[in-house]
Every structure is written in C-alpha cells, then in structure tokens.
Design a protein around this motif. Sequence first.
Motif, PDB file in Angstrom:
ATOM      1  N   LEU A   5       0.424  -9.501   3.965  1.00  0.00           N
ATOM      2  CA  LEU A   5       1.237  -8.340   4.323  1.00  0.00           C
ATOM      3  C   LEU A   5       1.838  -7.705   3.084  1.00  0.00           C
ATOM      4  CD1 LEU A   5       2.628  -6.487   6.327  1.00  0.00           C
ATOM      5  CD2 LEU A   5       4.410  -8.213   6.624  1.00  0.00           C
ATOM      6  N   LEU A   6       2.310  -8.529   2.126  1.00  0.00           N
ATOM      7  CA  LEU A   6       2.892  -7.999   0.893  1.00  0.00           C
ATOM      8  C   LEU A   6       1.852  -7.226   0.088  1.00  0.00           C
ATOM      9  CD1 LEU A   6       5.122 -10.995  -0.265  1.00  0.00           C
ATOM     10  CD2 LEU A   6       5.902  -8.765   0.556  1.00  0.00           C
ATOM     11  N   LEU A   7       0.643  -7.782  -0.006  1.00  0.00           N
ATOM     12  CA  LEU A   7      -0.420  -7.092  -0.729  1.00  0.00           C
ATOM     13  C   LEU A   7      -0.763  -5.770  -0.058  1.00  0.00           C
ATOM     14  CD1 LEU A   7      -2.913  -9.972  -1.661  1.00  0.00           C
ATOM     15  CD2 LEU A   7      -1.339  -8.750  -3.176  1.00  0.00           C
ATOM     16  N   THR A   8      -0.820  -5.802   1.292  1.00  0.00           N
ATOM     17  CA  THR A   8      -1.130  -4.586   2.050  1.00  0.00           C
ATOM     18  C   THR A   8      -0.063  -3.533   1.840  1.00  0.00           C
ATOM     19  OG1 THR A   8      -2.234  -5.922   3.729  1.00  0.00           O
ATOM     20  CG2 THR A   8      -1.651  -3.673   4.339  1.00  0.00           C
ATOM     21  N   THR A   9       1.207  -3.982   1.861  1.00  0.00           N
ATOM     22  CA  THR A   9       2.323  -3.055   1.693  1.00  0.00           C
ATOM     23  C   THR A   9       2.321  -2.436   0.310  1.00  0.00           C
ATOM     24  OG1 THR A   9       3.641  -4.368   3.237  1.00  0.00           O
ATOM     25  CG2 THR A   9       4.826  -2.827   1.821  1.00  0.00           C
ATOM     26  N   ILE A  10       2.067  -3.272  -0.716  1.00  0.00           N
ATOM     27  CA  ILE A  10       2.020  -2.764  -2.088  1.00  0.00           C
ATOM     28  C   ILE A  10       0.895  -1.749  -2.239  1.00  0.00           C
ATOM     29  CG2 ILE A  10       1.559  -3.395  -4.489  1.00  0.00           C
ATOM     30  CD1 ILE A  10       2.923  -6.092  -3.879  1.00  0.00           C
ATOM     31  N   GLY A  11      -0.275  -2.082  -1.650  1.00  0.00           N
ATOM     32  CA  GLY A  11      -1.409  -1.159  -1.727  1.00  0.00           C
ATOM     33  C   GLY A  11      -1.122   0.143  -1.018  1.00  0.00           C
ATOM     34  N   ALA A  12      -0.456   0.055   0.145  1.00  0.00           N
ATOM     35  CA  ALA A  12      -0.140   1.257   0.910  1.00  0.00           C
ATOM     36  C   ALA A  12       0.876   2.116   0.178  1.00  0.00           C
ATOM     37  CB  ALA A  12       0.402   0.862   2.290  1.00  0.00           C
ATOM     38  N   THR A  13       1.867   1.450  -0.463  1.00  0.00           N
ATOM     39  CA  THR A  13       2.895   2.192  -1.193  1.00  0.00           C
ATOM     40  C   THR A  13       2.281   2.975  -2.339  1.00  0.00           C
ATOM     41  OG1 THR A  13       4.508   0.483  -0.643  1.00  0.00           O
ATOM     42  CG2 THR A  13       5.066   1.965  -2.442  1.00  0.00           C
ATOM     43  N   ALA A  14       1.300   2.344  -2.995  1.00  0.00           N
ATOM     44  CA  ALA A  14       0.645   3.013  -4.116  1.00  0.00           C
ATOM     45  C   ALA A  14      -0.298   4.107  -3.645  1.00  0.00           C
ATOM     46  CB  ALA A  14      -0.126   1.985  -4.943  1.00  0.00           C
ATOM     47  N   PHE A  15      -0.626   4.100  -2.356  1.00  0.00           N
ATOM     48  CA  PHE A  15      -1.632   5.020  -1.840  1.00  0.00           C
ATOM     49  C   PHE A  15      -1.140   6.457  -1.836  1.00  0.00           C
ATOM     50  CE2 PHE A  15      -5.555   5.701   0.345  1.00  0.00           C
ATOM     51  CZ  PHE A  15      -5.340   6.795   1.155  1.00  0.00           C
ATOM     52  N   ALA A  16       0.118   6.683  -1.391  1.00  0.00           N
ATOM     53  CA  ALA A  16       0.558   8.073  -1.260  1.00  0.00           C
ATOM     54  C   ALA A  16       2.055   8.185  -1.071  1.00  0.00           C
ATOM     55  CB  ALA A  16      -0.151   8.718  -0.071  1.00  0.00           C
ATOM     56  N   GLN A  17       2.562   9.342  -1.447  1.00  0.00           N
ATOM     57  CA  GLN A  17       3.912   9.777  -1.117  1.00  0.00           C
ATOM     58  C   GLN A  17       3.765  11.169  -0.522  1.00  0.00           C
ATOM     59  OE1 GLN A  17       7.078   8.041  -1.696  1.00  0.00           O
ATOM     60  NE2 GLN A  17       5.574   6.401  -1.736  1.00  0.00           N
ATOM     61  N   SER A  18       4.710  11.567   0.298  1.00  0.00           N
ATOM     62  CA  SER A  18       4.590  12.859   0.967  1.00  0.00           C
ATOM     63  C   SER A  18       4.745  14.010  -0.022  1.00  0.00           C
ATOM     64  CB  SER A  18       5.645  12.974   2.070  1.00  0.00           C
ATOM     65  OG  SER A  18       6.945  12.913   1.529  1.00  0.00           O
ATOM     66  N   VAL A  19       4.093  15.122   0.301  1.00  0.00           N
ATOM     67  CA  VAL A  19       4.165  16.319  -0.537  1.00  0.00           C
ATOM     68  C   VAL A  19       4.456  17.523   0.344  1.00  0.00           C
ATOM     69  CG1 VAL A  19       2.594  15.421  -2.294  1.00  0.00           C
ATOM     70  CG2 VAL A  19       1.673  16.690  -0.340  1.00  0.00           C
TER      71      VAL A  19
END
Length: 227
Positions: free
Chosen positions: A7-21
């Motif tokens: 879950l931590l790896l998934t969360t880190i990967g998701a966080t790096a994936f995008a931020q809203s624009v």
Amino acid sequence: MKAIFILLLTTIGATAFAQSVSTSVKFDKTDKPALMLYLPYSQDVAEGTILTKLKEIGFEPETSGSLFWKNSKVNGFYSFKGVTLKGDKTELVDLYFKVDRRGSKKDNQSVMYLLTSKGGPENFVSDGTDGATFSAAQRFLNGFVNETATYKHTLDVKAQEETVKKAEKKLVDLMDNEKDMANKLAKLQDDIKKNKEAQINQQALIESEKKKLADLKLGNTQASSNN
C-alpha cells in the motif's frame, strides 16, 4: 506487514503520478473554470473514491441505495451541494465532479474534473475570481491521489477476501461430497459383502439341489434295474 508495504509503494507511486491543474471544461455548453487530476486507476475506482473523500471531510450525501448518487447528475457532472470546504476560511460550496476514462480500458487510468461553485451553477470560482476558495478546492482534489490508492487497496482486499471465502466454501463442499461418497462407498462395500455371502449361500443351495437331483436319478436307475 506485506500488505502495508504494498500500500505504501502504491501510495508513493500514485502521489508521484499527478497533481491537479487548472483547466476549463464544458458545462451547459459553456467553458467553465475547473480543476483536472490524472489518476492511475480505473474510472470506477476514481468514482467510488468521491463519496469516501466527501465523507472524510464530514459531508454525508443524500442517498437511497448505494448507487443513488450516480443517478443524480447535472450536465453530466455528479453534484454535491452544501459541502464544507476548509481553506483559509471555512465556507459552503457546491462541488461538481466528472470522471472520464483515460486511454483504453485495460490501461486503468482516468481523469477527474472538479468545478467549484458558490451560490449555484452560474458562479463557478476560478483562481482569478476567488483564489482562496479555488486553492482550497485544489488541495481537496489533490487528496484524491492518496485516497484513491487507499480505496483501490480496500477494494483489492475485499476482492481477495471474497476469493478466499469462495475457495473455503468450495473446500467445505468438497469435504461434504467426500463424506457422501464415503457413505456411498461403505454402503457399496456392505452390499458387495452381502452379495458375496449370497453367492456362497446360492452355491451351497445349488450343490444341495444337484445332490438331490443326482439322488433322484440314481434312485430311478436302481428301480429300473430291479424291474
């Protein structure tokens, strides 16, 4: 422990994936200021996270069945009115969500749009008209990155629990079938034993009847000789 690590790896990967624009989208055939967020999850997962995220900030959407909110759309957007959005100051806003699939279905990616309104669909805020509210909405939407990862993990856990449950039920069914077959086998073995005993008895009866027949024939021969 392994599940938490994943879950931590998934969360880190998701966080790096995008931020809203900041962007603009069509609403009632007119371009409106909005926020856009790319998510590395399917459209269904992204949509399912909406209620979870709203409940996290204390908003309880009106529902009548788990899918009621999905049938309540305004111009193709899921609408939630009277949401308390926390920023520099706490205020009530109306939030309009739309989730589209990104790429092919097998890519499991989606894009989420958020429009924020104060006082009805004619008053959508932008960074220029109300920077504080727009920033609060952006922080709220950015929270979907981690929340969607958690929601997806929860779905995966539930799906695996259901898989285990079905596997366990199948094992119970197989064990019950084994008991039934064992009972049938025991009855069959008992029937075979009785059949063998019956064969022995029948063979003895045949030998007895053959002896009687032989005796009768012998008696008839002796009678003929005496005559």
